[in-house]
Write an enzyme that holds these catalytic residues in place. Structure first.
Site, PDB file in Angstrom:
ATOM      1  N   ILE A   1      14.011  -6.061  -5.028  1.00  0.00           N
ATOM      2  CA  ILE A   1      13.906  -4.773  -5.201  1.00  0.00           C
ATOM      3  C   ILE A   1      15.953  -4.083  -5.764  1.00  0.00           C
ATOM      4  O   ILE A   1      16.118  -3.510  -6.792  1.00  0.00           O
ATOM      5  CB  ILE A   1      13.788  -3.248  -5.056  1.00  0.00           C
ATOM      6  CG1 ILE A   1      12.717  -3.644  -5.315  1.00  0.00           C
ATOM      7  CG2 ILE A   1      13.878  -1.442  -5.463  1.00  0.00           C
ATOM      8  CD1 ILE A   1      11.502  -3.242  -4.477  1.00  0.00           C
TER       9      ILE A   1
ATOM     10  N   TYR B   1       5.969  -0.119  10.454  1.00  0.00           N
ATOM     11  CA  TYR B   1       6.969   0.415   9.051  1.00  0.00           C
ATOM     12  C   TYR B   1       6.463   1.476   8.240  1.00  0.00           C
ATOM     13  O   TYR B   1       7.573   1.551   8.054  1.00  0.00           O
ATOM     14  CB  TYR B   1       6.474  -1.443   8.066  1.00  0.00           C
ATOM     15  CG  TYR B   1       6.871  -0.797   6.595  1.00  0.00           C
ATOM     16  CD1 TYR B   1       8.302  -1.922   6.077  1.00  0.00           C
ATOM     17  CD2 TYR B   1       6.581  -0.635   5.760  1.00  0.00           C
ATOM     18  CE1 TYR B   1       8.453  -1.732   4.761  1.00  0.00           C
ATOM     19  CE2 TYR B   1       6.529  -0.354   4.616  1.00  0.00           C
ATOM     20  CZ  TYR B   1       7.754  -0.774   3.937  1.00  0.00           C
ATOM     21  OH  TYR B   1       8.497  -0.878   2.289  1.00  0.00           O
TER      22      TYR B   1
HETATM   23  P1  NAP Z   1      12.691  -7.693   0.042  1.00  0.00           P
HETATM   24  O1  NAP Z   1      12.948  -8.641  -1.490  1.00  0.00           O
HETATM   25  O2  NAP Z   1      12.763  -8.712   1.327  1.00  0.00           O
HETATM   26  O3  NAP Z   1      14.456  -7.284   0.246  1.00  0.00           O
HETATM   27  C1  NAP Z   1      14.937  -6.225   1.556  1.00  0.00           C
HETATM   28  C2  NAP Z   1      16.148  -6.076   1.490  1.00  0.00           C
HETATM   29  O4  NAP Z   1      16.791  -5.908   2.755  1.00  0.00           O
HETATM   30  C3  NAP Z   1      17.543  -8.177   1.767  1.00  0.00           C
HETATM   31  O5  NAP Z   1      17.765  -8.185   0.482  1.00  0.00           O
HETATM   32  C4  NAP Z   1      17.026  -7.839   2.686  1.00  0.00           C
HETATM   33  O6  NAP Z   1      18.487  -8.932   3.063  1.00  0.00           O
HETATM   34  C5  NAP Z   1      17.784  -6.424   3.512  1.00  0.00           C
HETATM   35  N1  NAP Z   1      17.641  -6.072   4.474  1.00  0.00           N
HETATM   36  C6  NAP Z   1      16.801  -6.426   5.951  1.00  0.00           C
HETATM   37  N2  NAP Z   1      17.812  -6.461   7.041  1.00  0.00           N
HETATM   38  C7  NAP Z   1      18.482  -5.933   6.474  1.00  0.00           C
HETATM   39  C8  NAP Z   1      20.344  -5.684   7.466  1.00  0.00           C
HETATM   40  N3  NAP Z   1      19.856  -5.350   9.083  1.00  0.00           N
HETATM   41  N4  NAP Z   1      20.999  -5.262   6.725  1.00  0.00           N
HETATM   42  C9  NAP Z   1      21.780  -5.038   5.000  1.00  0.00           C
HETATM   43  N5  NAP Z   1      20.392  -5.896   4.256  1.00  0.00           N
HETATM   44  C10 NAP Z   1      18.882  -5.757   5.427  1.00  0.00           C
HETATM   45  O7  NAP Z   1      12.107  -6.882  -0.033  1.00  0.00           O
HETATM   46  P2  NAP Z   1      11.963  -5.698  -1.783  1.00  0.00           P
HETATM   47  O8  NAP Z   1      10.734  -5.495  -1.418  1.00  0.00           O
HETATM   48  O9  NAP Z   1      12.958  -6.098  -2.758  1.00  0.00           O
HETATM   49  O10 NAP Z   1      11.890  -4.596  -0.600  1.00  0.00           O
HETATM   50  C11 NAP Z   1      13.137  -3.171  -0.949  1.00  0.00           C
HETATM   51  C12 NAP Z   1      12.637  -1.847  -0.260  1.00  0.00           C
HETATM   52  O11 NAP Z   1      11.964  -1.125  -0.939  1.00  0.00           O
HETATM   53  C13 NAP Z   1      12.740  -2.067   0.772  1.00  0.00           C
HETATM   54  O12 NAP Z   1      12.877  -0.834   1.329  1.00  0.00           O
HETATM   55  C14 NAP Z   1      10.675  -1.611   1.049  1.00  0.00           C
HETATM   56  O13 NAP Z   1      10.712  -1.494   2.498  1.00  0.00           O
HETATM   57  C15 NAP Z   1      10.793  -0.645  -0.009  1.00  0.00           C
HETATM   58  N6  NAP Z   1       9.473  -1.374  -0.326  1.00  0.00           N
HETATM   59  C16 NAP Z   1       9.336  -2.812  -1.160  1.00  0.00           C
HETATM   60  C17 NAP Z   1       7.307  -2.511  -1.778  1.00  0.00           C
HETATM   61  C18 NAP Z   1       7.436  -4.148  -2.078  1.00  0.00           C
HETATM   62  O14 NAP Z   1       6.239  -3.911  -2.902  1.00  0.00           O
HETATM   63  N7  NAP Z   1       7.792  -4.730  -2.675  1.00  0.00           N
HETATM   64  C19 NAP Z   1       6.609  -1.585  -1.420  1.00  0.00           C
HETATM   65  C20 NAP Z   1       7.154  -0.144  -0.902  1.00  0.00           C
HETATM   66  C21 NAP Z   1       8.488  -0.305  -0.561  1.00  0.00           C
HETATM   67  P3  NAP Z   1      18.863 -10.291   3.875  1.00  0.00           P
HETATM   68  O15 NAP Z   1      18.261 -11.299   2.706  1.00  0.00           O
HETATM   69  O16 NAP Z   1      19.407 -10.043   4.351  1.00  0.00           O
HETATM   70  O17 NAP Z   1      17.484 -10.578   4.683  1.00  0.00           O
END
Ligand code: NAP
Length: 233
Positions: A18, A157
């Site tokens: 995202i 989480y």
């Molecule tokens: P994702 O593809 O797993 O991406 C997570 C991102 O967070 C990655 O870029 C990861 O970087 C980064 N991250 C983790 N630890 C970090 C750190 N120490 N410093 C900097 N960056 C870090 O997940 P996503 O679905 O895009 O999630 C984005 C947001 O949406 C999150 O806040 C998540 O909780 C929220 N969300 C997602 C969903 C869903 O269904 N996907 C639903 C509700 C909320 P690395 O590549 O280095 O690990």
């Protein structure tokens, strides 16, 4: 040359999912994007990916687990005279498990990244927004962090997303001028976190984030949104 009204957005965890979709959309909309990632090379790789689509972004290292890394990023941007007008607290981790059995290390990491990382970013970038009288903070949260939705999901989480929601309300209350903080739930999104079966594309998941990062002055402050509709905390 920088357009007089061009705003700059800093997005955390923007190398994939995202965060990257948000960077793509906001760069496409004409904002200057600071695409930050835990590892600099991952930020550069994502910036290169956008460049192949004729989109511009600035790569920056920002590891949410380390306050020093957040401060270093802020220092580097200040040295380059890049003022952050909008902050998207997107980076997060998700560990499976309930409150009693999740490892203490995973619980700690979840708090460090999902809550304190966002807080360090706010402390690094929001004071300048308040001084300039304009700012947008977007906390990418989750319905799993909503008391109103029973705090479903893995404990480390949901508890940290509830804390991020609390941070949103607390921040918003203290803001003056045209500075706003809001949280959103992107829905269930096909990313590494959401998995392949999720219903929304990263672009669809980024819609509310993009909207809140570019809110007009008469937009909301201190709200929690899904599909642009207010949801209960
Ligand atoms: P994702 O593809 O797993 O991406 C997570 C991102 O967070 C990655 O870029 C990861 O970087 C980064 N991250 C983790 N630890 C970090 C750190 N120490 N410093 C900097 N960056 C870090 O997940 P996503 O679905 O895009 O999630 C984005 C947001 O949406 C999150 O806040 C998540 O909780 C929220 N969300 C997602 C969903 C869903 O269904 N996907 C639903 C509700 C909320 P690395 O590549 O280095 O690990």
């Amino acid at each position: 040359m920088r357009h007089a009204m061009q705003r700059t957005v800093l997005i955390t965890g923007a190398n994939r999912g995202i965060g990257l979709a948000t960077a793509r959309a906001l760069s496409g909309a004409g904002m200057r994007v600071v695409l930050s990632a835990r590892r600099f090379e991952d930020a550069v790789r994502a910036v290169d990916e956008l460049a192949r689509e004729k989109l511009v972004a600035v790569a920056s290292e920002l590891d949410l687990e380390r306050e020093a890394s957040v401060l270093e990023c802020a220092k580097e941007l200040a040295a380059r005279r890049i003022e952050v007008d909008a902050l998207v607290n997107n980076g997060a981790v998700l560990f499976e498990g309930d409150a009693l059995t999740t490892s203490s290390q995973n619980f700690r990491t979840a708090f460090e990244v999902n809550v304190l990382g966002a807080l360090w970013c706010c402390r690094a970038f929001v004071p300048a927004m308040l001084a300039r009288g304009y700012g947008r903070v977007v906390n990418v949260s989750s319905g799993w962090g909503a008391f109103a939705e029973d705090l479903e999901g893995p404990a480390s989480y949901s508890i940290t997303k509830a804390a991020l929601n609390a941070l949103t309300v607390s921040l918003a209350r203290s803001f003056v001028g045209d500075v706003k903080a809001n949280a959103c739930c992107p829905g269930w999104v096909r990313t590494r976190m959401g998995g392949a079966d999720a219903e929304l594309s990263p672009e669809e998941g980024a819609r509310d984030v993009v909207w809140l990062a570019t809110l007009a002055s008469d937009g909301p402050n201190g709200g929690f949104f899904r599909n642009r509709e207010r949801i209960a905390w």
